[in-house]
Enzyme design. Sequence first.
Site, PDB file in Angstrom:
ATOM      1  CE1 TYR A 120     -11.231  -5.109   0.067  1.00  0.00           C
ATOM      2  CE2 TYR A 120     -12.876  -5.022   1.381  1.00  0.00           C
ATOM      3  CZ  TYR A 120     -12.542  -5.266   0.526  1.00  0.00           C
ATOM      4  OH  TYR A 120     -13.422  -5.266  -0.703  1.00  0.00           O
TER       5      TYR A 120
ATOM      6  CG  HIS B  44      -8.196  -3.566  -9.284  1.00  0.00           C
ATOM      7  ND1 HIS B  44      -7.902  -2.754  -8.198  1.00  0.00           N
ATOM      8  CD2 HIS B  44      -8.658  -2.814 -10.053  1.00  0.00           C
ATOM      9  CE1 HIS B  44      -7.775  -1.423  -8.556  1.00  0.00           C
ATOM     10  NE2 HIS B  44      -8.455  -1.296  -9.836  1.00  0.00           N
TER      11      HIS B  44
ATOM     12  CE1 TYR C  72     -12.564  -8.213  -1.843  1.00  0.00           C
ATOM     13  CE2 TYR C  72     -11.685  -8.397  -4.060  1.00  0.00           C
ATOM     14  CZ  TYR C  72     -12.230  -7.593  -2.736  1.00  0.00           C
ATOM     15  OH  TYR C  72     -12.502  -6.391  -2.768  1.00  0.00           O
TER      16      TYR C  72
ATOM     17  N   PRO D 178     -21.001  -5.291   3.495  1.00  0.00           N
ATOM     18  CG  PRO D 178     -20.769  -2.960   3.358  1.00  0.00           C
ATOM     19  CD  PRO D 178     -21.552  -4.229   4.255  1.00  0.00           C
TER      20      PRO D 178
ATOM     21  CE  LYS E 192     -17.485 -12.756  -2.551  1.00  0.00           C
ATOM     22  NZ  LYS E 192     -16.482 -12.469  -3.670  1.00  0.00           N
TER      23      LYS E 192
HETATM   24  C1  PHB Z   1     -17.302  -0.112  -3.090  1.00  0.00           C
HETATM   25  O1  PHB Z   1     -16.344   0.541  -3.929  1.00  0.00           O
HETATM   26  O2  PHB Z   1     -18.034   0.455  -2.992  1.00  0.00           O
HETATM   27  C2  PHB Z   1     -16.820  -1.128  -2.302  1.00  0.00           C
HETATM   28  C3  PHB Z   1     -15.661  -2.138  -2.778  1.00  0.00           C
HETATM   29  C4  PHB Z   1     -15.475  -3.289  -1.976  1.00  0.00           C
HETATM   30  C5  PHB Z   1     -16.235  -3.515  -1.149  1.00  0.00           C
HETATM   31  C6  PHB Z   1     -17.335  -2.626  -0.597  1.00  0.00           C
HETATM   32  C7  PHB Z   1     -17.839  -1.574  -1.283  1.00  0.00           C
HETATM   33  O3  PHB Z   1     -16.034  -4.414  -0.231  1.00  0.00           O
END
Ligand code: PHB
Length: 394
Positions: A201, A72, A385, A293, A297
């Site tokens: 997000y 990605h 990120y 989460p 990270k």
């Molecule tokens: C996930 O796909 O579980 C996931 C992806 C990004 C995040 C947290 C969890 O920031």
Amino acid sequence: MKTQVLIIGAGPSGLLLGQLLHNAGIDNIILERQTPEYVLSRIRAGILESGTVELLREAGAHRRMEAEGLVHDGVEFLVDDRRIPLALKTLSGGKSVMVYGQTEVTRDLMQARSEAGAQTLYGVSDVALHNLKDGAPYVTFTREGEACRIECDYIAGCDGFHGVSRKAIPAGVLREYECVYPFGWLGLLADTPPVHHELIYAHHERGFVLCSQRSLTRSRYYLQVPLTDNVQTWTDERFWEELKRRLPQELAGKVVTGPSLEKSIAPLRSYVVEPMQYGSLFLVGDAAHIVPPTGAKGLNLAASDVNYLYRILCGVYHQGRQDLLSLYSQLALRRVWKGERFSWFMTRLLHDFQEQSAFDRRMQQAERDYFLGSQAGLTTIAENYVGLPFETVR
Ligand code: PHB
Ligand code: APR
């Protein structure tokens, strides 16, 4: 029994460290209290930084990841129904992330380890660490009802937040830093195509949303919920309805619903202990630190610790560089704290904090406006990120 490095815990930290050491000719045994099936049943995040991908390649556990993982080059933010793309690759000077579930990483590492013929003892109990400070360390445990003992040069505590390693360090040695957030994440995994090709997000007045994925046909969604919520009260229907309410119409209309494969509520926490070394014991991954989460990270910081400990142990065994051992904690912690900062920043930026003052609410809005509205703001998010570089061990 005897080995050079005794690893406690067969999660991603222990398995990755074990595989790298094994390939470098450094003998190691892993002790795990659960069964392999249990370890593989844990659903965790799924975003790998490029440095983590590189380490998995170095470990030789990369073939399936390269075939099935999705690269990605961007993610998307969604604030007050405004969609803001973040061009990760362009803004970070060419780095990307890989979408590949932690469960799959663990499965690949388990397979690589069993093909290499390296030893993992599953289902052990009563693991206890001895002689950490006085040379000649050893670990005792029970296996199939029998008392066992393994002598070693070093112990890697890769046994997660609830493990025994950190607790084996005498009181007063460690300093703990902690922040507990007043909400949790309700996650749902489903075999439905993701709503969008990039992760989203989203900040919403009803609470944060993350639209993530495991593959082109498997999605993972998260909703911010009060910590007091019980997962039983969240039927699949209620989940999908709430998800759509928190998305703008054009996206809500594209959500493909389906039965959940997994659904759970996880609390959010930031936690670090210092130092990450005590005598011959080295703490790695969740045993030493936890992140919320929001920045993806957790696994990446675990891989970061593994990177440093692995290179230090290569220096010790291949070049007699015992002096490197005392560098582990400071090297690992410098990168851990930056990951902690980013995860805390992303969490504060995007969640709804009900108890915050009117002033704090405006500050949070201004932070979103600034960081997501300026090239400089977006660039700093992108750089973090995709993952900050590792320092060279020397
Ligand atoms: C996930 O796909 O579980 C996931 C992806 C990004 C995040 C947290 C969890 O920031
Ligand atoms: N004896 C042996 N094994 C133990 C013990 C013990 N007393 N206590 C815990 N373990 C095992 C657990 O069963 C688990 O398999 O240690 C392992 C630790 O694995 P994780 O919790 O996955 O921690 P880590 O390998 O550091 O992985 C970090 O996983 O938890 C996520 O978000 C985190 O993504 C991050 C990554």
